[in-house]
Scaffold this active site. Structure first.
Site, PDB file in Angstrom:
ATOM      1  CE  LYS C  80      52.209  46.281 -37.813  1.00 38.35           C
ATOM      2  NZ  LYS C  80      51.801  45.482 -38.978  1.00 38.35           N
ATOM      3  CB  SER C 155      48.859  47.281 -40.823  1.00 36.90           C
ATOM      4  OG  SER C 155      49.800  45.932 -40.412  1.00 36.90           O
ATOM      5  CB  SER C 179      50.932  44.324 -42.845  1.00 34.63           C
ATOM      6  OG  SER C 179      49.610  44.464 -42.804  1.00 34.63           O
TER       7      SER C 179
END
Ligand SMILES: [Mg+2]
Ligand SMILES: [Zn+2]
Lengths: 99, 493, 505
Positions: C80, C155, C179
């Protein structure tokens, strides 16, 4: 139903948070923050008398490091991402004094 | 309003920031060092880069607890970290890691010696640990440069109660605090390097006609010398009184609250500081990245044990133990090393009076010349004690002692060796001493006669003759032997 | 599609160590797939080709000379874009950090590299991890491989989309309120949020510091355990990381858990729940019963979900979360001011305040501004007690509920999300509605306990449904074994989305 935050309050918070807001954003944020705050207001319904606040997910203590020097950056490395530099200083508009 | 008796009481509290003399910063392992090229003692943590985390310096915590203990504070079992938010370019994260409601130390006091010989107890509200900001450099007229070498240096903030009532008391408190942190070895407390900064809170309580008027509290920011501290408090007291006289009702704490002022070093006055755009709202909240500090009894006890004897206690002891005068005792506690030298030398068998005389005599003068503390001259307790013993035993006279001190400071070496090398040892050969005595008597028949006759000038003449013998011997004649010989040679006749 | 892409991470690692293939060959297969498919999925912000090839070559060289290249040797892993790396950029999918090059590498990333993983690139995310759909990204939204008109969740949506779409073998995500688990559920993969403090946060760009954790996003539970073996453990650079030994999560993974006590939080199975999800969860419960688990109802009263007159959901946990997380975020994001790094306004700033305010106005997207504003408000003078302090107390009550539940249960079982993947733009107009996408995951972060999301089936629209298994503090081992047990018994494992035209290449 919408519970608006006044434009004055939104502008004040914008100043505290250092975010420039135009009138349209002030209006929109006033509405949205109002809605969210109305939503979170439901917490008031819970009785929390005598409940200790919980700031950490896992409570530990005394995590200390030895006072032994480690690796630092060079000035060039430190300033590599700086949007503006003056020799080996970060450069900003004129300010008065120190914090 | 008619003239009425007016009583003015100054109320002064002091915040003192002390930079701790750790090797590394508070929350990262960059060096805590003054004077390096800009932005070289920095790392992702103290630049506040994305994703970094603080880890607290054990030494900084220990130093803070020591100060707290020395200030007779409670060291609470639970203490935590908070973030204090404000935007400034020398504060890279735009929040400072500090301590808000649960500091490391609270509720103590410091007994502060005053110039008149008395002392006053100043209460300490709290002492908490935090990180210092960097430095904004204003050399360039067009913009400001930021150096983060100082960002993250451990800073102990000590907050007093408003217990001081004169500029002198504020100054004495600040000086005593400087001595204390040096004494504990937790800070160099060097004013030029910004190791200590003061922020006095000042207002007046004015009583007139049975009414007490309180002037607005002024906080003078960022004073970095004793002179500025004394000057700022002095000026504030005058300024506030003058302003109150103009408008006794309007110029009040209730109406105006607290204000910040700055110090103008050139004009020796405090100056109004434009208030920031919005009132301060620091939005303190618990620092999620740092676990709490828990001090248990064992830790508290080890801190207590590590403190040792504090200056005022040592002064009292010296007075009792060695019969020092209060001025002498005061001189002996200027810093910890000085008193340690006295203690160590006497522990090696040196007579205290001799040691004190050496230290407060030639050694003090030398320290003054060098601009260092007595304890930092490089004279060891062993050297000092040997020298004191030699003097006591009459192997040296005072002048020779001073010469040896100078030589030890410059070149080291033991007093005995130096005395030998410089030919300063008292003559132990009685025949030689007798010869010098005879020479002196022969050269000065009149004083010799006065001593023999025992008239009223005899005492003075005797001293004169002793001096003559010393002169002839080049300082090597042992004074006691000289006196004995002179007495025997000039009495029987 | 290259067959290498169909292997799980552990299968691929074994194939490489057997010499059936090489790290380089595997990497090239993934790079090729990315070049073909990422235009549609937009899972990556940046593919780090050169560095990945170097690392793959290094792994192959080590194998040649007989050195052990590590637990994750040759596995192509996506990370990420809020994990710092000294190579490539760490943008948090924000204009604010568009050109930020970190001078250090996050501990979790350093650890997977040390274990031989090949970092493919940085995946798309909601800006600064604020969002539940990956639509709040300065790079544009990522897409759900199961239905290109739908969100992958967020996310960590880029990581989820990349794993589900075979654009990486495994991924790292971060989870502050769900997330990792929510996008894992929406994309039909496995995602674990570890116990707070189990994985170092050093180098994870902070959103809500007391809630954030890094975790694996993988195709199956064994891969998840393997990645945990590498990233878990104490890190002196993170004072909140716990100094406790890390068990070998793979060692006992297949051991049946006899008499596993499963709690069903009554509050999470209300009528408000999507009926298809309700059914999938009931089926999962039956699977566990058939395996001999004891299943019983428990209560998490302060995580209760109410549905209002208009059908809108509400929960104390969500309210609590949005105060705690935004308060911390308002402070964590104060550093982005255009002075030391990051975006700086080009407009002439009259003074430093102007410079700050404009740089931040230009650099942050709407959702980030909204949360900073909310967090600033709840901490500001006059509101602190009513909002922030109150939330911290409620947080304690939520945690106490979990403690109590774990006195009689080994794990808790509940849905991961209230609905399968939703349409792009469906919830962007109403921030509150978007916040409710995390209604089942949020209390786990508040309590600090570990939880996994695994797929439990597909909806009638052929969209994945996720189930959440929550464990007590440090009981990742139990959570992983329970998840593995379901995988094996149900055969619901490694769900593959319909082809995206990859065969038409
Ligand atoms: Mg302070
Ligand atoms: Zn540093």
């Amino acid at each position: 139903m919408s519970n608006k935050i006044t434009p004055e309050v939104v502008r004040h918070i914008g100043k505290l948070a250092r975010i420039e807001l135009d009138d349209q954003q002030v209006e929109m944020l006033g509405r949205q923050l109002g809605d969210i705050l109305r939503y979170v207001d439901k917490l008031q319904a819970l009785n929390t008398d005598g409940v200790a606040p919980m700031a950490h997910a896992v409570e530990i203590h005394n995590v200390l490091a030895d006072d032994a020097p480690g690796q630092s950056l060079t000035a060039d490395e430190a300033l590599a991402n700086a949007p503006a530099r003056d020799n080996d200083f970060f450069m900003v508009p004129k300010v008065l004094g120190d914090s | 309003m008619s003239e009425q008796a007016t009583e003015v009481l100054a109320i002064v509290g002091l915040e003192i920031h002390v930079e701790l003399a750790t090797e590394t910063k508070m929350f990262c392992r960059c060096r805590n060092r003054f004077g390096d090229p800009p932005n070289t003692n920095v790392c992702p943590v103290c630049i506040g880069m994305p994703g970094v985390l603080p880890v607290m310096n054990s030494k900084a915590v220990e130093y803070s607890l020591k100060v707290g203990q020395a200030l007779n504070c409670e060291l609470p079992s639970y203490s935590k970290w908070d973030r204090k938010s404000y935007y400034y370019p020398d504060l890279p994260k735009n929040y400072q890691i500090s301590q808000y409601d649960l500091p490391l130390c609270k509720d103590g006091y410091l007994d502060v010696p005053l110039p008149d010989g008395s002392s006053k107890r100043i209460r300490v509200l709290r002492a908490h640990l935090e990180e210092d900001a960097g430095k904004n450099i204003h050399d360039n007229p067009a913009h400001t440069g930021v150096d983060l070498n100082r960002a993250g240096v451990p800073l102990l903030e000590i907050v007093s109660q408003p217990d001081m009532n004169t500029p002198q008391e504020a100054l004495s408190f600040a000086r005593e605090m400087q001595r204390l942190v040096r004494w504990l070895g937790v800070s160099e407390a060097n004013m030029q390097m910004g190791h200590m900064r003061f922020e006095p809170n000042i207002n007046l309580h004015i009583t007139r006609g049975g009414t007490v008027y309180k002037t607005p509290i002024v906080e003078v920011k960022n004073l970095n010398s004793f002179k500025a501290l004394e000057g700022a408090v002095t000026h504030e007291l005058k300024r506030q009184y003058a302003q109150w006289l103009e408008d006794p009702e309007g110029f009040s704490l209730d109406r105006k609250g607290k204000q910040n002022r700055g110090w103008d070093d050139q004009r020796n006055i405090t100056v109004f500081q434009r208030e920031k755009e919005e009132a301060h709202d620091y939005r303190y909240f618990p620092e999620p990245d740092l676990p709490a500090v828990v001090v248990d009894d064992a830790w508290r006890e080890s801190i207590r044990a590590s403190i040792g004897e504090l200056p005022l206690a040592r002064r009292e002891r010296f007075i009792k133990q060695h019969q020092l005068g209060s001025k002498e005792a005061e001189a002996m506690i200027q810093d910890a090393d000085t008193g340690n030298l006295l203690d160590d030398a006497t522990a090696m068998g040196a007579p205290p009076r001799r040691v004190v005389n050496l230290m407060l005599g030639r050694m003090s003068a030398a320290a003054n010349e060098k601009g260092c503390a007595l304890g930092q001259l490089g004279v060891s307790a062993a050297q000092l004690s040997q020298l004191a013993i030699m003097l006591e035993e009459g192997k040296l006279n005072a002048t020779a002692g001073d010469k040896i001190i100078d030589h030890m400071i410059a070149n080291g070496g033991s007093p005995l060796e130096i005395a030998g090398k410089l030919n300063l040892l008292a003559e132990s050969n009685t025949a030689a001493v007798e010869q010098w005595v005879d020479q002196a008597i022969a050269a000065n028949p009149d004083p010799a006669q006065q001593v023999r006759s025992g008239d009223k000038k005899a005492k003075q003449a005797f001293g004169f003759l002793v001096g003559q013998v010393m002169r002839i011997s080049g300082g090597k004649a042992p004074p006691s032997a000289v006196k004995e010989l002179l007495e025997s040679k000039l009495s029987a006749k | 599609m290259n067959n290498l892409l169909k292997l799980s991470a552990l299968e691929l690692k074994n194939a490489i160590s057997r010499g059936d293939t090489t790290a380089t060959e595997a990497l090239e297969a993934y790079l090729h797939e990315i070049s073909v498919q990422d235009g549609a999925l937009r899972a990556y912000n940046e593919v780090l080709v050169d560095e990945a090839r170097d690392q793959a070559r290094r792994i192959d060289d080590m194998r040649k000379i007989g050195e052990s290249p590590g637990l994750l040797a040759g596995i192509p892993i996506a990370i990420k874009n809020n994990l710092c790396t000294t190579w490539g950029r760490t943008t948090c999918s924000s204009k604010m950090l568009a050109n930020f090059r970190a001078p250090y590498t996050a501990t979790a990333v350093a650890r997977i590299r040390q274990a031989g993983a090949v970092v493919l690139g940085k995946t798309n995310m909601d800006e600064f991890a604020m969002g539940s759909s990956t639509e709040n990204s300065a790079h544009g939204a990522s897409v759900n491989p199961w239905d290109l008109s739908r969100v992958p969740g967020g996310s960590s949506g880029g990581s989820a989309s990349a794993v589900a779409g075979s654009l990486c073998s495994a991924a790292l995500g971060s989870d502050t309120g769900g997330s990792i688990r929510q996008p894992a559920a929406l994309c039909g993969i496995v995602g674990l949020k570890p116990t707070y403090g189990r994985v170092s946060r050093y180098g994870l760009v902070a959103y809500g510091s007391s809630l954030d954790q890094i975790g694996p996003m993988t195709r199956d539970v064994a891969d998840c355990a393997a990645v945990m073996n590498v990233i878990a453990g104490h890190d002196p650079a993170d004072a909140t990381s716990l100094d406790r030994p890390v068990p070998d999560y793979l060692a006992n993974l297949d051991e049946p858990i006899k008499g596993l006590r499963i709690g069903l939080p009554r509050e999470f199975l209300s009528d408000a729940l999507d009926p298809e999800i309700h059914r999938a969860i009931e089926n999962a419960v039956e699977v566990y019963r058939s395996l001999g688990a004891e299943v019983k109802e428990v209560s998490l009263p302060h995580s209760r979900i109410d549905s209002g007159a208009g059908g809108e959901l509400s929960s104390f946990a969500v309210a609590c979360y949005y105060i705690v997380a935004t308060a911390e975020a308002s402070s964590n994001l104060a550093r982005y001011d255009g002075v030391h790094y990051g975006h700086r306004t080009e407009r002439d700033a009259a003074d430093i305040i102007d410079l700050y305010s404009r740089s931040r106005a230009e650099g942050f997207g709407d959702e980030v501004k909204r949360r900073i504003m909310l967090g600033t408000y709840v901490l500001s003078s006059g509101y602190y007690d009513a909002y922030y302090l109150k939330a911290l107390k409620v947080r304690r009550l939520i945690k106490n509920d979990f403690d109590e539940a774990f006195e009689t249960c080994d794990i808790l079982l509940c849905p991961t999300t209230p609905s399968p993947a939703f349409k792009m733009n469906e919830k962007t107009a109403d921030p509150l509605e978007m916040y409710l996408a995390d209604i089942y995951t949020i209390s786990v972060n508040l309590a600090g306990v570990p939880a996994i999301s695994i797929p439990v089936g597909l909806s009638s629209r052929n969209l994945p449904i996720g189930m959440q298994l929550i464990g007590g503090v440090f009981r990742e081992d139990v959570v992983l074994r329970a998840a593995r047990m379901f995988e094996k018994a149900s055969g619901i494992c490694r769900l593959t989305p319909p082809p995206l035209g990859r065969d038409a290449e």
